[in-house]
Every structure is written in structure tokens, then in C-alpha cells.
Design a protein around this motif. Structure first.
Motif, PDB file in Angstrom:
ATOM      1  N   ALA A  67      82.515  51.052   8.004  1.00 37.28           N
ATOM      2  CA  ALA A  67      81.141  51.204   8.488  1.00 37.28           C
ATOM      3  C   ALA A  67      80.062  50.967   7.423  1.00 37.28           C
TER       4      ALA A  67
ATOM      5  N   ILE B  29      79.933  46.151  18.361  1.00 36.36           N
ATOM      6  CA  ILE B  29      80.356  47.350  17.622  1.00 36.36           C
ATOM      7  C   ILE B  29      81.345  48.195  18.406  1.00 36.36           C
TER       8      ILE B  29
ATOM      9  N   HIS C 295      82.877  51.229  16.589  1.00 37.76           N
ATOM     10  CA  HIS C 295      83.196  52.086  15.436  1.00 37.76           C
ATOM     11  C   HIS C 295      83.743  53.434  15.886  1.00 37.76           C
TER      12      HIS C 295
END
Lengths: 73, 370
Positions: free
Chosen positions: B144, B166, B168
Motif C-alpha cells: 500500500a 484497488i 487492498h
């Protein structure tokens, strides 16, 4: 950016997250970013602890058999 | 290489193995969270050095493996669009989506590129102002900071042709989800050292206390893992449940404050689906309001793509630690690294790939003669 030597291969690495780093230091790099400076004193201390491990047993204890590998499945 | 080779010393490893044998009196189940650690354990045969009954359960810490199928499908849809340069780490290209993978999209004419760092994708966007450059931003807390910096630079330079898809994920909520599960067998955790190099380990004491589970921050070399195991087993045998740091040369309690500051600026915590596990509350990051314009999911309107998992692949159970890779009926048969059914067989951090690459489909006799 800085240059980091990976055992002979030199790559450009972003050092923005490790402002304290200096030439000659060791670092952990992930996807082009240095994340942490390696604390060399701590590394040596850890290795020393491993080396001292079981010294008493080796001198006074029963001799240990070689590693027994557990059956794999 | 310095501070790597020293931590692979065979003689010291046997000392640690002996210490561990002296500590253990009962069977224990220990989870290594990170896929990098899984590979180190299987590659070095560390699980086979442990006393009978001490089981390693392989955790979900493989970013490629836990990225949901529908996110892969969204990546495929974006990568196939004309005028797009789709950038990803190499691991992601062979992960099967519902119908194809990124390599197939590339062979069909999509501009899919493997990059080493998200900054490479930012540079591609600068050099190709007439193209849309999209970076596949998956990963844990370790990756990240790199993605946050790429976004920070893109925003500062007003790069309107750069965006990120994304997905994450965060380790501490996953540990909690594992402990909450009915099928949980895990009694202690080796926490992922490189995640902690970024985040520190101040997040873990409440978890250790709530679930009465020892958590030891652990590195990746064989000696690091054995020391992590030694410390965790000491706690288990004494009935303790503390947070300990066995990777002191790299990890501090606070972690990397510089990185955490930018992470807080670029990302907001959100609920996140994990492949094979399901939605874990507050277990991921999405772009914060200030960075929302860089969200590829919205820019390419792919949020409506949904997907259904193949029933042949048991990677969900493998990711939850409920099944060992070589207990899966398809392991090494229908499913190999060349023809993977699921992401755990693809990724360099996937447990199935570790078992396959280091010969865990062979009997001991076959291994000796191999």
C-alpha cells in the motif's frame, strides 16, 4: 530516489519513507520502495542469541540425535 | 547477501529445532499469516522439523489469492478496452477470471504490461498522455505505501490519464475473522514481518488479549521463522497470550510513521470481500474522498460486474486454513501451476503453488530419489 545494491544488481529505489537512511545502510525493499532500515546491531544480537542457544545442554546434556524428519503426506 | 545468508545457517537452524523440541509437550496449531512465510516454510522443510503434532496452518496472506474473482473480471474488462495500458505485477496475469486471464487479454490485443513498481505505471502515464494508464493495486499493508505514493505523485502532477483498480486488504481484521470462525483451529499466529515493518505491531495487543492468542511478529528467512515458532510455542506451553517481536532488526513497535501518514491521506478503511473467505468488515482500503477521481472502478464503470466461483476449486478452504493444499482432490491433477484452477496455485505466495513447487505431491520415497 536512491540506488540499492541487491547482491550485485543495482536498482533505483524510492527512499521517501526512510528519511533517516544513509549510504552504506541495509534496507528492506518492496516493489521499488524502501520500507525499513535494518538495525544491524539488533541483527547481530539475534544471531548471537542463536549461537549461544543450548550451549549448556551441549556441554552437559545427553548427545542429541540428528534431526529426525517427520513423515510427509 | 548480508542479513539474508546468516539467517539461513543450517547449524543454527538445528539448534533452534532442538530448542523447539525441548519446549513442546503437546500438539499445537500455529498459523503463519503471510504467503511469503508459507513458501519459506515449505521450501526449507521447516514444518518437517517440528515435533509431532505441531501443525502449521497456512494463512490468507497472499494478495493475489484473496483478490475476489469479480475484481479480476473487472480488471479483464478494463484491460480489454482500446486506448488503455493496463499495468500489473506479474503474478496477477495468470490468475484465472471467470472466462480468461490477463495474458489472454494481452494475446487478444490488449495492452497489458508487467511493471516492477507502481511508479513505473505513473511514468507510463506521463509518457503516454493520449492513453489511459491503469494500475492494478492489490495487496496488503506492505504494498500500500508504494501505491499511495504513486497516487500522491499522480495527484500532485494532475495526471488525468492515470487511475488504479484497488483491492487492498488488511491483516488484523483477517486475524479476527479467523478467530471468530466456527471451524477455527488456530491457537497462535506468526504475524507477517513486512506488513509490520509498515504498520508496526501496536494494533495486535487488543486481538491477543480478546482471543487469548499469542502473536509473534516474524521474519521470512528460515531462522526467523524458527525463532518466531520457538517464541510462540514458549507462550503456548506457558499459557500466555502476548504480542512479541521476533523480527527486531526490521520491525519497530510504531512501524513506518511516514508511510502511515500518507496511507491515512490516500486511503479510507472499508468493508472488503476476500476471495474464498467472503466480506470481512473494515478489512480493506479504498481511495479517500480526495483521491476518488483516480478510482478505475468508477472511471471505467465496471462496478456492476459480478462473478460466481468454480465449484472445482477448494482455494477458499485452503485460504481459511481448513484444508491443506495437497488434501484437495484436484491438487496436482486438474490443478497445476501451468493450468491453475485458482489463484493459490498461481501466485508466488500461494500455498498450493508452494506445495506443488517444492514437491509436496510426492511420497518421501519419491522425494529421496528425485
Amino acid at each position: 530516489m536512491g540506488r540499492v545494491n541487491f547482491g550485485g544488481i543495482v536498482k533505483d529505489v524510492c527512499l521517501a519513507y526512510v528519511p533517516e537512511i544513509a549510504v552504506g545502510d541495509y534496507t528492506i525493499v518492496h516493489v521499488g520502495f524502501a520500507l525499513s532500515k535494518i538495525d544491524e546491531e539488533s541483527a547481530q544480537k539475534t544471531l548471537e542469541t542463536f549461537r549461544e542457544m543450548g550451549l549448556l545442554d551441549e556441554e552437559f546434556g545427553e548427545p542429541e540425535a540428528v534431526e529426525t524428519v517427520k513423515e510427509t503426506t | 547477501m548480508k542479513y539474508l545468508t546468516e539467517f539461513r545457517d543450517g547449524e543454527l537452524a538445528s539448534k533452534l529445532a532442538r530448542e523447539i523440541r525441548q519446549i513442546v509437550t503437546r500438539p499445537w496449531n500455529i498459523m503463519e499469516v503471510c504467503g511469503g512465510q508459507t513458501h519459506s516454510i515449505i521450501r526449507n522443510g521447516i514444518d518437517q522439523l517440528l515435533p509431532e503434532g505441531v501443525q502449521m496452518i497456512h494463512g490468507p496472506g497472499c494478495p493475489v489469492c484473496v483478490t475476489p474473482l469479480e475484481v479480476i473480471d473487472r480488471a479483464l474488462a478494463i484491460a480489454a478496452q482500446p486506448g488503455v495500458i493496463f499495468c500489473s505485477f506479474g503474478d496477477m496475469l495468470r490468475v484465472p477470471g471467470s472466462a480468461k486471464d490477463l495474458f489472454r487479454v494481452k494475446s487478444e490485443g490488449g495492452d497489458v504490461r508487467i511493471v516492477y513498481s507502481p511508479l513505473d505505471a505513473v511514468n507510463l502515464a506521463i509518457k503516454n498522455p493520449d492513453k489511459e494508464v491503469v494500475f492494478f493495486g492489490v495487496g496488503f499493508e506492505t504494498t500500500a505505501p508504494a501505491n499511495a505514493m504513486a497516487l500522491h505523485i499522480a495527484r500532485r502532477q494532475s495526471l488525468h490519464n492515470f487511475s488504479m483498480l484497488i483491492s487492498h486488504v488488511l491483516v488484523p481484521p483477517a486475524i479476527e475473522a479467523i478467530m471468530e470462525s466456527d471451524e477455527n483451529k488456530v491457537q497462535a499466529f506468526l504475524a507477517a514481518g513486512h506488513v509490520c515493518s509498515v504498520m508496526g505491531y501496536w494494533q495486535y495487543p487488543p486481538i491477543a488479549e480478546k482471543y487469548r492468542v499469542p502473536i509473534v511478529v516474524t521474519g521470512f528467512e528460515p531462522l526467523d521463522i524458527m525463532e518466531g515458532l520457538r517464541r510462540v510455542l514458549l507462550q503456548l506451553e506457558r499459557g500466555e497470550s502476548r504480542v512479541d517481536n521476533a523480527y527486531e532488526r526490521v520491525v519497530t513497535h510504531d512501524g513506518n510513521r511516514e508511510a502511515q501518514r500518507l496511507l491515512a491521506e490516500v486511503f479510507d478503511v472499508c468493508d472488503r470481500a476476500w476471495r474464498g473467505i467472503g466480506v470481512i468488515p473494515q478489512s480493506g482500503w479504498r481511495l479517500s474522498e480526495a483521491y476518488r477521481e483516480f478510482d478505475a472502478e468508477h472511471r471505467f464503470a465496471v462496478s456492476d460486474i459480478h462473478a460466481v466461483e468454480s465449484p472445482l476449486c477448494h482455494s477458499g478452504e485452503v485460504l481459511r486454513g481448513a484444508l491443506k493444499p495437497n488434501e484437495c482432490p484436484a491438487f496436482g491433477k486438474e490443478c497445476t501451476p501451468r493450468h491453475p484452477l485458482g489463484a493459490t496455485m498461481v501466485s508466488s505466495e500461494g500455498a498450493c503453488a508452494a506445495y506443488y513447487n517444492y514437491g509436496r505431491f510426492l511420497s518421501v520415497e519419491e522425494l529421496v530419489h528425485a
